[in-house]
Design a protein around this motif. Structure first.
Motif, PDB file in Angstrom:
ATOM      1  N   LEU A   1      40.115  10.720  47.680  1.00  0.00           N
ATOM      2  CA  LEU A   1      39.177   9.877  46.934  1.00  0.00           C
ATOM      3  C   LEU A   1      37.893  10.625  46.607  1.00  0.00           C
ATOM      4  O   LEU A   1      37.315  10.427  45.538  1.00  0.00           O
ATOM      5  N   ALA A   2      37.457  11.513  47.478  1.00  0.00           N
ATOM      6  CA  ALA A   2      36.282  12.336  47.186  1.00  0.00           C
ATOM      7  C   ALA A   2      36.554  13.267  46.003  1.00  0.00           C
ATOM      8  O   ALA A   2      35.710  13.435  45.119  1.00  0.00           O
ATOM      9  N   VAL A   3      37.746  13.860  45.962  1.00  0.00           N
ATOM     10  CA  VAL A   3      38.130  14.732  44.844  1.00  0.00           C
ATOM     11  C   VAL A   3      38.190  13.914  43.546  1.00  0.00           C
ATOM     12  O   VAL A   3      37.658  14.333  42.511  1.00  0.00           O
ATOM     13  N   ALA A   4      38.811  12.756  43.604  1.00  0.00           N
ATOM     14  CA  ALA A   4      38.914  11.902  42.417  1.00  0.00           C
ATOM     15  C   ALA A   4      37.527  11.465  41.947  1.00  0.00           C
ATOM     16  O   ALA A   4      37.246  11.435  40.742  1.00  0.00           O
ATOM     17  N   SER A   5      36.658  11.126  42.876  1.00  0.00           N
ATOM     18  CA  SER A   5      35.304  10.709  42.530  1.00  0.00           C
ATOM     19  C   SER A   5      34.531  11.838  41.869  1.00  0.00           C
ATOM     20  O   SER A   5      33.841  11.633  40.865  1.00  0.00           O
ATOM     21  N   GLY A   6      34.651  13.038  42.405  1.00  0.00           N
ATOM     22  CA  GLY A   6      33.997  14.194  41.798  1.00  0.00           C
ATOM     23  C   GLY A   6      34.514  14.472  40.398  1.00  0.00           C
ATOM     24  O   GLY A   6      33.757  14.796  39.488  1.00  0.00           O
ATOM     25  N   THR A   7      35.808  14.318  40.215  1.00  0.00           N
ATOM     26  CA  THR A   7      36.415  14.512  38.896  1.00  0.00           C
ATOM     27  C   THR A   7      35.899  13.473  37.911  1.00  0.00           C
ATOM     28  O   THR A   7      35.621  13.784  36.753  1.00  0.00           O
TER      29      THR A   7
END
Length: 64
Positions: free
Chosen positions: A25-31
């Motif tokens: 979710l952190a990766v998706a949020s950053g994206t």
């Protein structure tokens, strides 16, 4: 790479796997914060046993 998605029912789908839900979710949020990404982005938290794409818990992005 956010340009490697698939179109499914009028939306683009990108798959990320291989880490804990928190990390993914952190990766998706950053994206979702990258320039050129439209508003309205969300993640579907699911697993490989889901009957079809798009089933799971919806998480609005970016987080926080």
């Amino acid at each position: 790479m956010y340009d490697d998605g698939e179109e499914c029912d009028g939306v683009y789908v990108f798959f990320i796997t291989g880490a804990t839900e928190e990390v993914l979710l952190a990766v998706a949020s950053g994206t979702a914060r990258l320039p050129g990404i439209p508003s309205g982005v969300f993640a579907m938290v699911t697993n490989d046993e889901a009957e079809e794409i798009g089933l799971g818990r919806r998480v609005e992005l970016p987080l926080g």
